[in-house]
Design a protein around this motif. Structure first.
Motif, PDB file in Angstrom:
ATOM      1  N   LYS A   1      55.510  55.110  91.594  1.00 21.03           N
ATOM      2  CA  LYS A   1      56.359  55.330  92.767  1.00 21.03           C
ATOM      3  C   LYS A   1      57.670  56.003  92.388  1.00 21.03           C
ATOM      4  O   LYS A   1      58.194  56.832  93.151  1.00 21.03           O
ATOM      5  CB  LYS A   1      56.624  53.999  93.468  1.00 21.03           C
ATOM      6  CG  LYS A   1      55.358  53.383  94.064  1.00 21.03           C
ATOM      7  CD  LYS A   1      55.624  52.055  94.745  1.00 21.03           C
ATOM      8  CE  LYS A   1      54.343  51.490  95.337  1.00 21.03           C
ATOM      9  NZ  LYS A   1      54.554  50.302  96.177  1.00 21.03           N
TER      10      LYS A   1
ATOM     11  N   ASP B   1      59.798  46.828  98.074  1.00 14.25           N
ATOM     12  CA  ASP B   1      58.421  46.600  97.623  1.00 14.25           C
ATOM     13  C   ASP B   1      58.339  45.388  96.698  1.00 14.25           C
ATOM     14  O   ASP B   1      57.456  44.536  96.836  1.00 14.25           O
ATOM     15  CB  ASP B   1      57.906  47.830  96.874  1.00 14.25           C
ATOM     16  CG  ASP B   1      57.304  48.866  97.806  1.00 14.25           C
ATOM     17  OD1 ASP B   1      57.379  48.657  99.032  1.00 14.25           O
ATOM     18  OD2 ASP B   1      56.772  49.878  97.315  1.00 14.25           O
TER      19      ASP B   1
ATOM     20  N   TYR C   1      56.405  43.397  99.574  1.00 16.29           N
ATOM     21  CA  TYR C   1      55.040  43.928  99.619  1.00 16.29           C
ATOM     22  C   TYR C   1      54.211  43.529  98.402  1.00 16.29           C
ATOM     23  O   TYR C   1      53.082  43.035  98.546  1.00 16.29           O
ATOM     24  CB  TYR C   1      55.095  45.451  99.740  1.00 16.29           C
ATOM     25  CG  TYR C   1      53.741  46.102  99.879  1.00 16.29           C
ATOM     26  CD1 TYR C   1      52.953  45.876 100.997  1.00 16.29           C
ATOM     27  CD2 TYR C   1      53.238  46.944  98.889  1.00 16.29           C
ATOM     28  CE1 TYR C   1      51.707  46.476 101.132  1.00 16.29           C
ATOM     29  CE2 TYR C   1      52.003  47.546  99.011  1.00 16.29           C
ATOM     30  CZ  TYR C   1      51.241  47.304 100.131  1.00 16.29           C
ATOM     31  OH  TYR C   1      50.010  47.894 100.253  1.00 16.29           O
ATOM     32  N   ILE C   2      54.741  43.713  97.212  1.00 11.87           N
ATOM     33  CA  ILE C   2      53.969  43.397  96.006  1.00 11.87           C
ATOM     34  C   ILE C   2      53.693  41.902  95.889  1.00 11.87           C
ATOM     35  O   ILE C   2      52.548  41.505  95.605  1.00 11.87           O
ATOM     36  CB  ILE C   2      54.681  43.953  94.757  1.00 11.87           C
ATOM     37  CG1 ILE C   2      54.664  45.489  94.811  1.00 11.87           C
ATOM     38  CG2 ILE C   2      54.019  43.459  93.477  1.00 11.87           C
ATOM     39  CD1 ILE C   2      55.414  46.168  93.682  1.00 11.87           C
TER      40      ILE C   2
ATOM     41  N   ASP D   1      55.906  56.254 101.989  1.00 11.30           N
ATOM     42  CA  ASP D   1      57.118  55.475 101.716  1.00 11.30           C
ATOM     43  C   ASP D   1      57.947  56.061 100.581  1.00 11.30           C
ATOM     44  O   ASP D   1      59.175  56.167 100.692  1.00 11.30           O
ATOM     45  CB  ASP D   1      56.744  54.029 101.399  1.00 11.30           C
ATOM     46  CG  ASP D   1      56.529  53.204 102.647  1.00 11.30           C
ATOM     47  OD1 ASP D   1      56.344  53.806 103.721  1.00 11.30           O
ATOM     48  OD2 ASP D   1      56.539  51.960 102.574  1.00 11.30           O
ATOM     49  N   ASN D   2      57.303  56.402  99.473  1.00  6.91           N
ATOM     50  CA  ASN D   2      58.045  56.845  98.299  1.00  6.91           C
ATOM     51  C   ASN D   2      58.179  58.358  98.207  1.00  6.91           C
ATOM     52  O   ASN D   2      58.981  58.854  97.417  1.00  6.91           O
ATOM     53  CB  ASN D   2      57.369  56.315  97.031  1.00  6.91           C
ATOM     54  CG  ASN D   2      57.240  54.813  97.020  1.00  6.91           C
ATOM     55  OD1 ASN D   2      56.189  54.272  97.349  1.00  6.91           O
ATOM     56  ND2 ASN D   2      58.309  54.122  96.676  1.00  6.91           N
TER      57      ASN D   2
ATOM     58  N   SER E   1      56.024  49.531 103.932  1.00  7.19           N
ATOM     59  CA  SER E   1      55.502  48.446 103.099  1.00  7.19           C
ATOM     60  C   SER E   1      56.091  47.098 103.496  1.00  7.19           C
ATOM     61  O   SER E   1      55.434  46.057 103.309  1.00  7.19           O
ATOM     62  CB  SER E   1      55.793  48.727 101.622  1.00  7.19           C
ATOM     63  OG  SER E   1      57.183  48.824 101.388  1.00  7.19           O
TER      64      SER E   1
END
Length: 592
Positions: A22, A120, A124-125, A163-164, A171
């Motif tokens: 990312k 993230d 998210y992660i 997103d990135n 995310s």
């Protein structure tokens, strides 16, 4: 790493690799880079951080709406305020009111890219890691299969590119949705409701999931015996109402708001019914059919025509997700517990366990939770195909449940095939957007990398070729042909949107077939569970009539795939395809 005794380092290494990837994408360009006067989505996100720093709550949704007015729910506004607050401590010039518009210094771009990465890492992660441990628990699934599922999800190319690369915070919304699923699987429905309200409070696109989530909770209330069902319904109503109330509190509570009517400002901005049916070319029903049927001309100009299109899109969307909603509610009613006095141990003899969780909750989740992921896919795909004012980036919402299904499925199974195909087509459908953003190289590189990691080759010749394989081959050839055509021939002056329209016509049939497939799977799973029978869930005859493979259905694969063999031979074949070991790897055992 597993063979060398470094198992504990696998997940940190996967996360580190995903973050590095990312970062590499973030080095490239983004939406609206060096394109005044409006720039793009990058500037929109930065501008929201700017205005939330300097203006009172009551002006957040009303200030200079012509220049990227805030049009996302309050949790996005609070997130923008927090990011802007931290950034202003580092360099106030990044978010100076009005004077910082269009700022593109290296330091400000680094900070903006880091806001996505940190979000993230915080939401998210961890949500994906919790998902793999909840829906792929030990001992039914090996740590190797959980790690591979995590790798598949973290490297999903469409989300990374949006997103990135393009620059957004999707995310966070998707992470809250995954947390809600995990909470439901662990029988923590109130916590799941709060997580889903957070997703809705961050981006209104989460409404794509609302019919599935709402029907699951209704089905859960129907499934439970009285008075437990009434208590659950009451708790859910109170928790949901309180969560929304807290989110919107600053917009109707004096002195933060000038009057309680200020709450209408964010609501009117969140739902863009004042716009047209569609703006850019999107691979959905309206844009694809508009090639032949000129919807705006049929509806007519003015407010009456716009209202007609809003109602038509709402009706088609509801029809699209209705089978999934009805299936969930009917399953909850058909499997309802009619004899609360029966001991849980005795009831488990006749009830299937479609989903296993790694923790030990006080009670098991209901059997029909295996329908929820398919319902999420059906509902979000219906919204994407038929609803009003869809953007190309909203394909991320159907991709989430489909990729979750794929990550837990066996290679060459139906969810795996559809997951690979639709992910690739989704990235291709965003090509006009990615091309404008200067993300052509990441577009190709991420797609090839992800296909290589998951083992997908649409051009491979193998035995047992089915409809999905043929469809994938045709679509990929058409996509490559369109790219080559764009390289050598400019679009005719008479038809400047020729290539985006051809892109839409290639992608829309794939998305439509994936939506129909999700409806089919939902019917199969609901039938196998016995939820479509009018008999009581405590009746042994219903359970005894099901095969053992159907009773062990995990909720991440259509029922016909579950019965197609497991064990050492399957594990050997899978290990060779994924290069993760031999028949003792444990990848193919357990629920499969």
């Amino acid at each position: 790493m597993h063979k060398r005794g470094m198992r504990d380092w696998v997940v940190p290494s996967i996360v580190a690799f995903a973050v590095l990837l990312k970062v590499c994408i973030g080095v490239g360009s983004y939406s609206g880079e060096a394109t005044p006067p409006m720039y793009g989505d990058y500037e929109a996100q930065r501008h929201w951080m700017e205005l939330t720093q300097h203006l009172p709550f009551r002006q957040w949704y009303t200030y200079d709406l012509q220049y990227w007015g805030l049009d996302y729910p309050p949790l996005t506004a609070y997130h923008s305020w927090l990011c802007g607050f931290i950034g202003s401590l580092i360099d106030p010039s990044w978010f100076a009111l009005d004077t910082s518009r269009g700022i593109e210094t290296p330091s400000s771009k680094l900070f903006m890219r880091m806001t996505v990465l940190v979000s993230d890492l915080l939401i998210y992660i961890p949500a994906l890691i919790l998902f793999t441990r909840t829906f792929l628990p030990s001992p039914t699934r090996s740590s190797r299969s959980r790690s591979f599922a995590l790798l598949t999800l973290l490297l999903q190319p469409a989300l990374i590119l949006v997103d990135n690369g393009h620059f957004q915070f999707n995310s966070i919304m998707l992470g809250f949705t995954i947390l809600a699923l995990c909470a439901f699987a662990r029988d923590k429905d109130e916590l799941g409701a709060v997580a889903f309200v957070a997703a809705l409070g961050f981006k209104q696109m989460s409404l794509y999931y609302a019919p599935a989530i709402g029907s699951y909770l209704v089905a859960k209330c129907l499934w439970l015996p009285a008075p437990a069902n009434v208590r659950l319904f009451t708790r859910l109503a109170l928790v949901t109402g309180a969560s929304f109330g807290i989110l919107f509190l600053p917009f109707f509570l004096p002195p933060l708001a000038s009057s309680p009517l200020d709450i209408l400002n964010p609501i009117s901005r969140i739902f863009p019914f004042s716009r047209g049916l569609f703006e850019d070319k999107v691979a959905n029903w309206w844009c694809a059919s508009n090639v032949v049927i000129k919807w705006r001309r049929i509806a007519g100009d003015g407010e009456a025509g716009r209202r007609w299109l809003v109602r038509a899109s709402a009706g088609l969307t509801a029809l699209g997700f209705l089978p999934a909603v009805v299936g969930l509610v009917k399953a909850g009613w058909g499997l309802r517990v009619r004899e609360p006095s029966v001991k849980k141990a005795d009831r488990d003899i006749h009830e299937p366990k479609p989903l296993e969780v790694s923790s030990t909750p006080t009670t098991d989740p209901p059997p029909f939770i295996s329908l929820l992921t398919y319902a999420l896919l059906s509902s979000s795909a219906s919204f994407f195909l038929f609803s009003f004012q869809v953007h190309e980036k909203t394909i991320l919402l159907p991709l989430l449940p489909l990729t979750l299904l794929m990550s837990a499925a066996t290679p060459e199974s139906a969810p795996w095939k559809w997951g690979c195909l639709v992910n690739n087509v989704a990235v291709f459908s965003m090509w006009p957007l990615l091309r404008r953003d200067g993300l052509a190289v990441p577009y190709v590189a991420l797609t090839v990398l992800w296909d290589r990691v998951v083992g997908y080759n649409p051009f491979g010749v193998r035995a047992g070729v089915g409809v999905v394989e043929v469809l994938g081959l045709v679509v990929h050839l058409a996509a490559i042909g369109l790219h080559l055509l764009e390289l050598v021939i400019p679009a005719p002056a008479r038809y400047p949107d020729l290539f985006p329209v051809l892109n839409v016509l290639i992608c829309t049939p794939v998305f439509g077939l994936a939506w129909l497939w999700s409806l089919k799977c939902g019917v199969e799973v609901g039938w196998a569970l016995g939820g479509y029978s009018s008999s009581s869930s405590s009746s042994p005859s219903i359970r005894d009539s099901k095969s053992e493979s159907q009773q062990q259905h995990s909720g991440f694969e259509p029922i016909e795939e579950v019965a197609t063999g497991s064990g050492a031979q399957w594990g050997e074949d899978t290990a060779r395809r994924r290069n993760v070991g031999g028949p003792d790897s444990g990848v193919g055992d357990g629920v499969w």
